[in-house]
Scaffold this motif. Sequence first.
Motif, PDB file in Angstrom:
ATOM      1  N   ILE A 193       7.202 -10.773  14.619  1.00  0.00           N
ATOM      2  CA  ILE A 193       5.988 -10.777  15.435  1.00  0.00           C
ATOM      3  C   ILE A 193       6.315 -10.649  16.923  1.00  0.00           C
ATOM      4  O   ILE A 193       5.518 -11.040  17.779  1.00  0.00           O
ATOM      5  CB  ILE A 193       5.137 -12.036  15.177  1.00  0.00           C
ATOM      6  CG1 ILE A 193       5.960 -13.321  15.342  1.00  0.00           C
ATOM      7  CG2 ILE A 193       4.488 -11.972  13.792  1.00  0.00           C
ATOM      8  CD1 ILE A 193       5.120 -14.593  15.260  1.00  0.00           C
ATOM      9  N   SER A 194       7.458 -10.051  17.224  1.00  0.00           N
ATOM     10  CA  SER A 194       7.804  -9.861  18.637  1.00  0.00           C
ATOM     11  C   SER A 194       6.825  -8.926  19.339  1.00  0.00           C
ATOM     12  O   SER A 194       6.693  -8.955  20.564  1.00  0.00           O
ATOM     13  CB  SER A 194       9.236  -9.326  18.766  1.00  0.00           C
ATOM     14  OG  SER A 194       9.384  -8.081  18.106  1.00  0.00           O
ATOM     15  N   GLY A 195       6.132  -8.075  18.570  1.00  0.00           N
ATOM     16  CA  GLY A 195       5.145  -7.167  19.142  1.00  0.00           C
ATOM     17  C   GLY A 195       3.718  -7.664  19.050  1.00  0.00           C
ATOM     18  O   GLY A 195       2.777  -6.915  19.333  1.00  0.00           O
ATOM     19  N   LEU A 196       3.521  -8.915  18.659  1.00  0.00           N
ATOM     20  CA  LEU A 196       2.177  -9.482  18.554  1.00  0.00           C
ATOM     21  C   LEU A 196       1.768 -10.076  19.903  1.00  0.00           C
ATOM     22  O   LEU A 196       2.364 -11.040  20.374  1.00  0.00           O
ATOM     23  CB  LEU A 196       2.130 -10.561  17.467  1.00  0.00           C
ATOM     24  CG  LEU A 196       0.797 -11.286  17.261  1.00  0.00           C
ATOM     25  CD1 LEU A 196      -0.324 -10.298  16.953  1.00  0.00           C
ATOM     26  CD2 LEU A 196       0.917 -12.319  16.154  1.00  0.00           C
ATOM     27  N   ARG A 197       0.738  -9.496  20.514  1.00  0.00           N
ATOM     28  CA  ARG A 197       0.285  -9.923  21.837  1.00  0.00           C
ATOM     29  C   ARG A 197      -0.787 -10.993  21.725  1.00  0.00           C
ATOM     30  O   ARG A 197      -1.545 -11.033  20.756  1.00  0.00           O
ATOM     31  CB  ARG A 197      -0.284  -8.732  22.611  1.00  0.00           C
ATOM     32  CG  ARG A 197       0.637  -7.535  22.651  1.00  0.00           C
ATOM     33  CD  ARG A 197      -0.089  -6.295  23.145  1.00  0.00           C
ATOM     34  NE  ARG A 197       0.630  -5.098  22.734  1.00  0.00           N
ATOM     35  CZ  ARG A 197       0.168  -3.868  22.857  1.00  0.00           C
ATOM     36  NH1 ARG A 197      -1.051  -3.671  23.360  1.00  0.00           N
ATOM     37  NH2 ARG A 197       0.892  -2.827  22.476  1.00  0.00           N
ATOM     38  N   THR A 198      -0.871 -11.824  22.753  1.00  0.00           N
ATOM     39  CA  THR A 198      -1.975 -12.770  22.883  1.00  0.00           C
ATOM     40  C   THR A 198      -2.786 -12.365  24.107  1.00  0.00           C
ATOM     41  O   THR A 198      -2.259 -12.335  25.229  1.00  0.00           O
ATOM     42  CB  THR A 198      -1.467 -14.214  23.036  1.00  0.00           C
ATOM     43  OG1 THR A 198      -0.698 -14.566  21.877  1.00  0.00           O
ATOM     44  CG2 THR A 198      -2.634 -15.185  23.164  1.00  0.00           C
ATOM     45  N   LEU A 199      -4.062 -12.027  23.897  1.00  0.00           N
ATOM     46  CA  LEU A 199      -4.918 -11.513  24.957  1.00  0.00           C
ATOM     47  C   LEU A 199      -6.128 -12.420  25.158  1.00  0.00           C
ATOM     48  O   LEU A 199      -6.548 -13.130  24.235  1.00  0.00           O
ATOM     49  CB  LEU A 199      -5.398 -10.102  24.596  1.00  0.00           C
ATOM     50  CG  LEU A 199      -4.314  -9.045  24.365  1.00  0.00           C
ATOM     51  CD1 LEU A 199      -4.963  -7.713  23.966  1.00  0.00           C
ATOM     52  CD2 LEU A 199      -3.464  -8.863  25.610  1.00  0.00           C
ATOM     53  N   PRO A 200      -6.722 -12.402  26.350  1.00  0.00           N
ATOM     54  CA  PRO A 200      -7.942 -13.189  26.583  1.00  0.00           C
ATOM     55  C   PRO A 200      -9.086 -12.668  25.724  1.00  0.00           C
ATOM     56  O   PRO A 200      -9.239 -11.460  25.558  1.00  0.00           O
ATOM     57  CB  PRO A 200      -8.228 -12.961  28.070  1.00  0.00           C
ATOM     58  CG  PRO A 200      -6.957 -12.442  28.662  1.00  0.00           C
ATOM     59  CD  PRO A 200      -6.271 -11.694  27.564  1.00  0.00           C
ATOM     60  N   GLY A 201      -9.877 -13.571  25.181  1.00  0.00           N
ATOM     61  CA  GLY A 201     -11.009 -13.175  24.355  1.00  0.00           C
ATOM     62  C   GLY A 201     -11.015 -13.917  23.040  1.00  0.00           C
ATOM     63  O   GLY A 201     -10.632 -15.089  22.979  1.00  0.00           O
ATOM     64  N   SER A 202     -11.425 -13.237  21.988  1.00  0.00           N
ATOM     65  CA  SER A 202     -11.487 -13.861  20.668  1.00  0.00           C
ATOM     66  C   SER A 202     -10.769 -12.995  19.650  1.00  0.00           C
ATOM     67  O   SER A 202     -10.709 -11.773  19.753  1.00  0.00           O
ATOM     68  CB  SER A 202     -12.950 -14.069  20.229  1.00  0.00           C
ATOM     69  OG  SER A 202     -13.644 -12.833  20.183  1.00  0.00           O
ATOM     70  N   THR A 203     -10.211 -13.641  18.641  1.00  0.00           N
ATOM     71  CA  THR A 203      -9.528 -12.945  17.550  1.00  0.00           C
ATOM     72  C   THR A 203     -10.556 -12.279  16.642  1.00  0.00           C
ATOM     73  O   THR A 203     -11.647 -12.824  16.409  1.00  0.00           O
ATOM     74  CB  THR A 203      -8.667 -13.947  16.761  1.00  0.00           C
ATOM     75  OG1 THR A 203      -7.675 -14.489  17.640  1.00  0.00           O
ATOM     76  CG2 THR A 203      -7.990 -13.288  15.577  1.00  0.00           C
ATOM     77  N   ALA A 204     -10.231 -11.096  16.144  1.00  0.00           N
ATOM     78  CA  ALA A 204     -11.132 -10.371  15.252  1.00  0.00           C
ATOM     79  C   ALA A 204     -11.369 -11.153  13.968  1.00  0.00           C
ATOM     80  O   ALA A 204     -10.496 -11.884  13.497  1.00  0.00           O
ATOM     81  CB  ALA A 204     -10.551  -9.002  14.926  1.00  0.00           C
ATOM     82  N   PHE A 205     -12.560 -10.991  13.405  1.00  0.00           N
ATOM     83  CA  PHE A 205     -12.854 -11.627  12.124  1.00  0.00           C
ATOM     84  C   PHE A 205     -13.775 -10.752  11.301  1.00  0.00           C
ATOM     85  O   PHE A 205     -14.470  -9.874  11.821  1.00  0.00           O
ATOM     86  CB  PHE A 205     -13.450 -13.027  12.310  1.00  0.00           C
ATOM     87  CG  PHE A 205     -14.851 -13.044  12.882  1.00  0.00           C
ATOM     88  CD1 PHE A 205     -15.968 -12.949  12.068  1.00  0.00           C
ATOM     89  CD2 PHE A 205     -15.048 -13.172  14.256  1.00  0.00           C
ATOM     90  CE1 PHE A 205     -17.257 -12.978  12.588  1.00  0.00           C
ATOM     91  CE2 PHE A 205     -16.325 -13.205  14.793  1.00  0.00           C
ATOM     92  CZ  PHE A 205     -17.439 -13.105  13.960  1.00  0.00           C
ATOM     93  N   CYS A 206     -13.765 -10.998  10.005  1.00  0.00           N
ATOM     94  CA  CYS A 206     -14.646 -10.309   9.071  1.00  0.00           C
ATOM     95  C   CYS A 206     -15.242 -11.340   8.129  1.00  0.00           C
ATOM     96  O   CYS A 206     -14.526 -12.213   7.628  1.00  0.00           O
ATOM     97  CB  CYS A 206     -13.870  -9.258   8.283  1.00  0.00           C
ATOM     98  SG  CYS A 206     -14.888  -8.230   7.199  1.00  0.00           S
ATOM     99  N   VAL A 207     -16.550 -11.271   7.923  1.00  0.00           N
ATOM    100  CA  VAL A 207     -17.237 -12.195   7.012  1.00  0.00           C
ATOM    101  C   VAL A 207     -17.225 -11.585   5.613  1.00  0.00           C
ATOM    102  O   VAL A 207     -17.666 -10.450   5.412  1.00  0.00           O
ATOM    103  CB  VAL A 207     -18.679 -12.468   7.473  1.00  0.00           C
ATOM    104  CG1 VAL A 207     -19.358 -13.462   6.528  1.00  0.00           C
ATOM    105  CG2 VAL A 207     -18.694 -13.016   8.903  1.00  0.00           C
ATOM    106  N   ILE A 208     -16.693 -12.347   4.656  1.00  0.00           N
ATOM    107  CA  ILE A 208     -16.467 -11.849   3.308  1.00  0.00           C
ATOM    108  C   ILE A 208     -17.401 -12.506   2.308  1.00  0.00           C
ATOM    109  O   ILE A 208     -17.560 -13.726   2.290  1.00  0.00           O
ATOM    110  CB  ILE A 208     -15.009 -12.126   2.864  1.00  0.00           C
ATOM    111  CG1 ILE A 208     -14.012 -11.488   3.832  1.00  0.00           C
ATOM    112  CG2 ILE A 208     -14.763 -11.648   1.440  1.00  0.00           C
ATOM    113  CD1 ILE A 208     -14.039  -9.983   3.844  1.00  0.00           C
ATOM    114  N   GLY A 209     -18.011 -11.674   1.470  1.00  0.00           N
ATOM    115  CA  GLY A 209     -18.734 -12.175   0.311  1.00  0.00           C
ATOM    116  C   GLY A 209     -17.935 -11.847  -0.936  1.00  0.00           C
ATOM    117  O   GLY A 209     -16.996 -11.048  -0.908  1.00  0.00           O
TER     118      GLY A 209
END
Length: 297
Positions: A73-89
């Motif tokens: 995960i050396s290329g995984l950035r942390t940016l201001p804002g919110s993490t993406a999400f998906c609502v699952i049924g």
Amino acid sequence: MNKCNKRPWVVAFGDNVVDCYVDRGEMYPGGNTLNLSVFVRRSGGRASYVGAVADDAAGRHIRNSLAAEGVDISGLRTLPGSTAFCVIGNSNGDREFLGADLGVSMISPEPADLKMIAAADAVHTGRSSHADRFLEGFSARAKLSFDFAVIRDPGRIARIAPHCFLASFSGGDLTKDGAEALLQNARAAGATWVLVTRGGDGALLAGPNGTFATPAASATLTDTLGAGDTFIARTLLGLLREEEPGTVLTSAARMSAETCGQRGGFGHPAPLEVDQSLAKPLSEIYLVEEAQEAARA
């Protein structure tokens, strides 16, 4: 060295989410490229994930889950804002996407990302990563795997397929004839290998040596989320190892069946902590994507 013992390095670039099971109060790490990185690692390959999360509960859970799976995960950035999400049924074990927010997940490659891709054996991205404009540069550096998902637009296939070592499609709604036509169209457009997964009807793989098929493996259907990503990951790794296509498909079908027996893309549940008021209908998200692609065509 036995070429089947090679440990190819795959860089997965782009989308991530936490998949939110509201009825259970749980969230799971997911997204096509993120899932693929985990399944490459579980299949014995070396995997790096390049993407972006926020410094929130969802982002920290994604980061910790990838680390626990042994993904770089050396290329995984942390940016201001919110993490993406998906609502699952969930309807009788088959997943349904009810809404989503892309958060900070849509990124452009930085010089360090391109350097990593150039050192790797392959790079994977897909429709959900909105990265079409970077594909030529990716494929100049490593073998490109691209997940078209349910996109079958001939113009888009014609633009992307020439860059692809592996082009993958989700074809659970297609007849065998329809799936074979899609295979041949993508091959004719320039893809070296083309995979069409067909859910309970198995999968087809076409390449320089012909067309190969496998039935679906027997599965306990708990949740189909991540099954297609599993199939792509195992297929990509097998092709990079130069395994026999029939062997690749059989192993991919078995791994996909195992994924269907667990909840979430690859497990790792956590208490649900996202702002669901940010969710938008998927149709709205896809309309934006289609407008962007039309402007680039």
